[in-house]
Design a protein around this motif. Structure first.
Motif, PDB file in Angstrom:
ATOM      1  N   ASP A 348       0.827  -1.209   0.000  1.00  0.00           N
ATOM      2  CA  ASP A 348       0.000   0.000   0.000  1.00  0.00           C
ATOM      3  C   ASP A 348       0.860   1.258   0.000  1.00  0.00           C
ATOM      4  N   ALA A 349       2.027   1.206   0.647  1.00  0.00           N
ATOM      5  CA  ALA A 349       2.921   2.362   0.673  1.00  0.00           C
ATOM      6  C   ALA A 349       3.377   2.737  -0.734  1.00  0.00           C
ATOM      7  N   TYR A 350       3.404   1.756  -1.633  1.00  0.00           N
ATOM      8  CA  TYR A 350       3.792   2.012  -3.019  1.00  0.00           C
ATOM      9  C   TYR A 350       2.588   2.309  -3.914  1.00  0.00           C
ATOM     10  N   GLY A 351       1.402   2.455  -3.311  1.00  0.00           N
ATOM     11  CA  GLY A 351       0.220   2.820  -4.083  1.00  0.00           C
ATOM     12  C   GLY A 351      -0.363   1.690  -4.900  1.00  0.00           C
ATOM     13  N   LEU A 352      -0.135   0.433  -4.457  1.00  0.00           N
ATOM     14  CA  LEU A 352      -0.548  -0.717  -5.259  1.00  0.00           C
ATOM     15  C   LEU A 352      -1.754  -1.460  -4.682  1.00  0.00           C
ATOM     16  N   VAL A 353      -2.265  -0.998  -3.559  1.00  0.00           N
ATOM     17  CA  VAL A 353      -3.498  -1.565  -3.005  1.00  0.00           C
ATOM     18  C   VAL A 353      -4.643  -0.654  -3.414  1.00  0.00           C
ATOM     19  N   ASP A 354      -5.444  -1.108  -4.369  1.00  0.00           N
ATOM     20  CA  ASP A 354      -6.555  -0.292  -4.858  1.00  0.00           C
ATOM     21  C   ASP A 354      -7.620  -1.203  -5.455  1.00  0.00           C
ATOM     22  N   ALA A 355      -8.637  -0.597  -6.036  1.00  0.00           N
ATOM     23  CA  ALA A 355      -9.763  -1.371  -6.566  1.00  0.00           C
ATOM     24  C   ALA A 355      -9.404  -2.167  -7.810  1.00  0.00           C
ATOM     25  N   LYS A 356      -8.252  -1.891  -8.413  1.00  0.00           N
ATOM     26  CA  LYS A 356      -7.790  -2.662  -9.564  1.00  0.00           C
ATOM     27  C   LYS A 356      -6.899  -3.825  -9.142  1.00  0.00           C
ATOM     28  N   SER A 357      -6.653  -3.943  -7.848  1.00  0.00           N
ATOM     29  CA  SER A 357      -5.748  -4.986  -7.358  1.00  0.00           C
ATOM     30  C   SER A 357      -6.518  -6.179  -6.817  1.00  0.00           C
ATOM     31  N   SER A 358      -5.955  -7.366  -7.050  1.00  0.00           N
ATOM     32  CA  SER A 358      -6.474  -8.595  -6.453  1.00  0.00           C
ATOM     33  C   SER A 358      -5.302  -9.366  -5.871  1.00  0.00           C
ATOM     34  N   TRP A 359      -5.583 -10.184  -4.844  1.00  0.00           N
ATOM     35  CA  TRP A 359      -4.526 -10.766  -4.040  1.00  0.00           C
ATOM     36  C   TRP A 359      -4.806 -12.248  -3.803  1.00  0.00           C
ATOM     37  N   GLY A 360      -3.808 -13.082  -4.076  1.00  0.00           N
ATOM     38  CA  GLY A 360      -3.980 -14.513  -3.932  1.00  0.00           C
ATOM     39  C   GLY A 360      -3.685 -14.985  -2.525  1.00  0.00           C
ATOM     40  N   HIS A 361      -4.585 -15.781  -1.950  1.00  0.00           N
ATOM     41  CA  HIS A 361      -4.487 -16.460  -0.649  1.00  0.00           C
ATOM     42  C   HIS A 361      -5.054 -15.597   0.476  1.00  0.00           C
ATOM     43  N   SER A 362      -4.316 -14.569   0.916  1.00  0.00           N
ATOM     44  CA  SER A 362      -4.820 -13.628   1.931  1.00  0.00           C
ATOM     45  C   SER A 362      -5.330 -14.346   3.172  1.00  0.00           C
ATOM     46  N   ILE A 363      -4.525 -15.279   3.688  1.00  0.00           N
ATOM     47  CA  ILE A 363      -4.926 -16.051   4.868  1.00  0.00           C
ATOM     48  C   ILE A 363      -4.610 -15.290   6.145  1.00  0.00           C
ATOM     49  N   HIS A 364      -3.350 -14.879   6.291  1.00  0.00           N
ATOM     50  CA  HIS A 364      -2.869 -14.305   7.546  1.00  0.00           C
ATOM     51  C   HIS A 364      -2.942 -12.781   7.494  1.00  0.00           C
ATOM     52  N   MET A 365      -4.137 -12.280   7.312  1.00  0.00           N
ATOM     53  CA  MET A 365      -4.368 -10.829   7.219  1.00  0.00           C
ATOM     54  C   MET A 365      -4.698 -10.274   8.607  1.00  0.00           C
ATOM     55  N   THR A 366      -4.025  -9.196   8.979  1.00  0.00           N
ATOM     56  CA  THR A 366      -4.329  -8.571  10.259  1.00  0.00           C
ATOM     57  C   THR A 366      -5.642  -7.794  10.155  1.00  0.00           C
ATOM     58  N   GLU A 367      -6.131  -7.366  11.319  1.00  0.00           N
ATOM     59  CA  GLU A 367      -7.356  -6.578  11.322  1.00  0.00           C
ATOM     60  C   GLU A 367      -7.187  -5.314  10.482  1.00  0.00           C
ATOM     61  N   ASN A 368      -6.025  -4.706  10.552  1.00  0.00           N
ATOM     62  CA  ASN A 368      -5.787  -3.500   9.765  1.00  0.00           C
ATOM     63  C   ASN A 368      -5.703  -3.816   8.277  1.00  0.00           C
ATOM     64  N   ASP A 369      -5.089  -4.955   7.928  1.00  0.00           N
ATOM     65  CA  ASP A 369      -5.035  -5.369   6.522  1.00  0.00           C
ATOM     66  C   ASP A 369      -6.444  -5.508   5.949  1.00  0.00           C
ATOM     67  N   LEU A 370      -7.311  -6.122   6.728  1.00  0.00           N
ATOM     68  CA  LEU A 370      -8.681  -6.340   6.269  1.00  0.00           C
ATOM     69  C   LEU A 370      -9.413  -5.006   6.078  1.00  0.00           C
ATOM     70  N   LYS A 371      -9.226  -4.089   7.006  1.00  0.00           N
ATOM     71  CA  LYS A 371      -9.856  -2.776   6.868  1.00  0.00           C
ATOM     72  C   LYS A 371      -9.319  -2.042   5.648  1.00  0.00           C
ATOM     73  N   LEU A 372      -8.012  -2.181   5.409  1.00  0.00           N
ATOM     74  CA  LEU A 372      -7.396  -1.543   4.249  1.00  0.00           C
ATOM     75  C   LEU A 372      -7.966  -2.114   2.957  1.00  0.00           C
ATOM     76  N   ALA A 373      -8.112  -3.449   2.896  1.00  0.00           N
ATOM     77  CA  ALA A 373      -8.696  -4.090   1.713  1.00  0.00           C
ATOM     78  C   ALA A 373     -10.125  -3.602   1.484  1.00  0.00           C
ATOM     79  N   LYS A 374     -10.892  -3.516   2.559  1.00  0.00           N
ATOM     80  CA  LYS A 374     -12.273  -3.046   2.457  1.00  0.00           C
ATOM     81  C   LYS A 374     -12.330  -1.603   1.955  1.00  0.00           C
ATOM     82  N   ASP A 375     -11.527  -0.729   2.566  1.00  0.00           N
ATOM     83  CA  ASP A 375     -11.558   0.692   2.221  1.00  0.00           C
ATOM     84  C   ASP A 375     -11.089   0.947   0.794  1.00  0.00           C
ATOM     85  N   GLN A 376     -10.092   0.189   0.338  1.00  0.00           N
ATOM     86  CA  GLN A 376      -9.513   0.415  -0.985  1.00  0.00           C
ATOM     87  C   GLN A 376     -10.205  -0.378  -2.084  1.00  0.00           C
ATOM     88  N   GLY A 377     -11.087  -1.292  -1.719  1.00  0.00           N
ATOM     89  CA  GLY A 377     -11.774  -2.102  -2.726  1.00  0.00           C
ATOM     90  C   GLY A 377     -10.909  -3.204  -3.302  1.00  0.00           C
TER      91      GLY A 377
END
Length: 661
Positions: A348-377
């Motif tokens: 996300d610091a490099y501007g790569l977490v956005d609504a055009k991004s998709s991520w494989g697996h995403s098992i060990h996501m922290t609470e903040n990671d999940l909120k970031l995914a939700k907010d950024q689409g």
């Protein structure tokens, strides 16, 4: 539909419509908003209290029925000129030709949002430690594709196995070789497949994980080289790899990005953070800024140990690159990176977490990671078969659905053990039904070494007892052990994995329209709404003795009860779903029959299940013709008649040979 297309100048008024008779099943929209409402309106506090569990269960079932569409003995209508869906109905009105698949299930083609096309060479290779598995099998398999001819043959095998499996759209990670990626796109385009792929980005040339024996000079002589874009051991910080990645990417983008003559899409695809150095991250950022609508995909939080380790390794590399005397001094950005605690935060610091991004697996996501995914689409791809095979962890489907984060399904072959998405869904059910947490927090200051927390001062990994109960640091302080409560910090706490019960009908949604949403193509494929592209699969509902017996028991002994339950439940289902269920009418018993028939189909499916696969209305696989062929063979079709001379309103016949293949 024909008249509409004609008015647009896209097809002649007399264009023909081919119809496919069978049990037509698809989703019109997501069932999850109403499913979430069910868990609020009818909560379950005691799983043994039927007065709580039954209303909750019936409400969720009703939400799935409301979103699904099922035409038992119906007709899927395809406009032959455009290859688009012309409608679904119970009659053959407007059908110029009919192909009779009576008794079989006709659904949108399955979608797979995370796999690796070069890894067809090493499917079902003994697992163990993730990095050792990659070194032993994966990197060697990918290195072979430096030869464009090998890559061309590999791409053919890949698309043949997808057709055999009923998968019509895929997001496929590739290799670091430009010519191989080009061969893959050529094969996809020749078959008119809707897929997403791109050049892999790897730049950690100096690490011990990546050396392979490779035909670097295409002279038949294998030499040792690192599997990074530069193939150069001296490219320690990945600067040359990043430049090579940008150069090759631009050449491929010129050929395959936003090409109106193809259904395939080009994407930015770094492998994972562990193989990415700061120069490569900057290269990915450069492409994202230049092509803001381009899709982005990579691995995320697949393995806990590797996830922890890669953050520490990357920050060390960033200190060299952005620090005083580095190639790109930037004290502010370095300070920002040092505040990041997870891979997702670094991307996300490099501007790569956005609504055009998709991520494989995403098992060990922290609470903040999940909120970031939700907010950024940002969307996520669940790969249960792979996760079980490598022991990577258990995906928390309940949390993703509650948070309304889009999730699709991936096979992740080669760690996945089947290309058949029905079988992947069988494993998804097993993973969803488990509960527990193998690690609820990432200990601050702990440097993980792949699958284990590594006690560097002792020269060994932590024991199970130490990981569970905690241990002291020689410099003071201690790691407290795993705790369901986590650290109290949402940036280092992984939510407790809860049980989620995926009811049968919604499992088709997950591997069709939901996965299309993750891939950003749900306006084109994944459903049979009029005007969608006609990618579909015909699934045999008489494919094996054990499944046939299961279905016979249902029809001989359970249908009377199912019909009675449907009659008694219809009014309640309308209330639960807040819908008149007009598409159901009085046929709720058909949906109950489908629930009972579809779930064992998922659990018991094998490579005989797919009977036929169609791409844009054109047949790509026929089990009767192609089942015994190899993956290197051409899946061709004999002439089965012609449309020439056919008249509108001509008599339809069972198994009509006049249908164009």
């Amino acid at each position: 539909m024909k008249l509409y297309l004609a008015l647009l100048g896209l097809t002649p008024v007399d264009a023909t419509v081919s119809c496919y008779k069978g049990n037509i099943f698809y989703f019109d929209h997501s069932p999850y908003p109403k499913e979430r409402a069910c868990n609020i309106d009818y909560p379950v506090f005691d799983s043994f209290d039927v007065s709580q569990t039954k209303p909750n269960m019936d409400c969720i079932r009703a939400s799935h029925v409301e979103a699904a569409r099922f035409y038992k003995d119906g007709f899927l209508k395809i406009d032959d000129a455009s290859g688009m869906v012309d409608g679904v109905s119970y009659d053959d009105t407007d059908c110029d030709y009919v192909k009779d698949y009576s008794g079989k299930l006709i659904t949108p083609g399955f979608l797979d949002c995370h796999n690796h096309w070069p890894q067809i060479d090493m499917i079902a290779s003994f697992g163990g430690d993730l990095i050792e598995w990659l070194k032993t099998y994966t990197f060697k398999a990918e290195a072979r594709n430096i030869n464009p001819e090998y890559a061309k043959a590999s791409a053919k095998r890949f698309f043949n196995i997808l057709a055999r499996s009923g998968t019509t759209s895929t997001l496929a990670l590739s290799v670091i070789f430009k010519d191989a990626v080009s061969e893959f796109f050529k094969e996809a385009n020749a078959r008119n497949v809707r897929m997403v792929s791109g050049l892999n980005a790897m730049s950690d040339c100096g690490d011990s994980e990546y050396p392979v024996m490779i035909d670097k000079n295409l002279d038949g002589v294998l030499v040792e080289a690192p599997l990074c874009n530069s193939l150069d051991f001296e490219d320690v910080d990945g600067t040359k790899s990043a430049a090579k990645f940008l150069e090759d990417s631009e050449a491929l983008i010129e050929m395959y990005y936003n090409n109106p003559d193809q259904r395939s899409e080009y994407a930015i695809m770094p492998r994972f953070l562990l193989s990415s150095t700061p120069p490569m991250m900057e290269a990915c950022k450069t492409l994202r800024l230049k092509y803001p609508d381009m899709k982005f995909h990579t691995h995320m939080a697949e393995n806990l140990g590797t996830s922890v380790y890669s953050v520490f390794e990357f920050i060390e590399e960033a200190e060299v690159h952005y620090g005083v005397g580095g190639k790109q001094p930037d004290a502010d950005f370095l300070a920002l990176l040092k505040t990041k605690k997870t891979k997702f935060e670094i991307w996300d610091a490099y501007g790569l977490v956005d609504a055009k991004s998709s991520w494989g697996h995403s098992i060990h996501m922290t609470e903040n990671d999940l909120k970031l995914a939700k907010d950024q689409g940002a969307t996520q791809c669940h790969c249960p078969t792979s996760n079980l095979f490598l022991g990577s962890g258990l995906f928390d489907m309940q949390t993703y659905i509650e948070m309304d984060i889009k999730v699709g399904m991936g096979s992740d072959v080669g760690a996945g053990t089947s290309y058949e998405m029905l079988r992947v869904m069988g494993d998804m059910y097993k993973v969803a039904m488990t509960s527990g947490s193998e690690a609820a927090s990432i200990p601050a200051g702990t440097k993980g070494e792949f699958n284990d927390f590594y006690l560097g001062w002792l020269g060994r990994p932590a024991t199970l007892e130490e990981k569970a109960n905690g241990f002291d640091y020689p410099w003071g302080g201690s790691y407290p052990g795993y705790s369901i409560q986590g650290t109290g910090d949402e940036r280092t706490t992984i939510p407790y994995k809860r049980t989620y019960k995926p009811y049968p009908l919604s499992q088709l949604y997950l591997m069709t329209l939901a996965t299309a949403g993750v891939m950003g193509i749900d306006d084109k494929v994944g459903s049979f709404k009029e005007g969608m592209e006609a990618d579909f699969v015909v699934t045999d509902m008489d494919f094996s003795p054990i499944y046939n017996w299961n279905k016979k028991v249902t029809e001989d002994f359970l249908m009377e009860d199912l019909s009675k339950e449907a009659e008694e439940s219809l009014a309640a289902f309308k209330t639960y779903s807040n819908s008149d269920l007009a598409h159901v009418g009085t046929k709720l018993d058909d949906y109950f029959w489908l629930e009972k028939a579809f779930f064992p189909l998922i659990v018991l499916s094998d490579d005989r299940t797919t009977f036929a696969t169609y791409i844009m209305g054109k047949q790509a696989y026929d089990r009767e013709l192609h089942y015994h062929l190899s993956l290197d063979d051409d899946y061709t079709f004999p002439m089965r008649g012609t449309k020439k001379g056919a008249k509108k309103g001509a008599k339809k016949s069972k198994g009509s040979t006049a249908l164009p293949y």
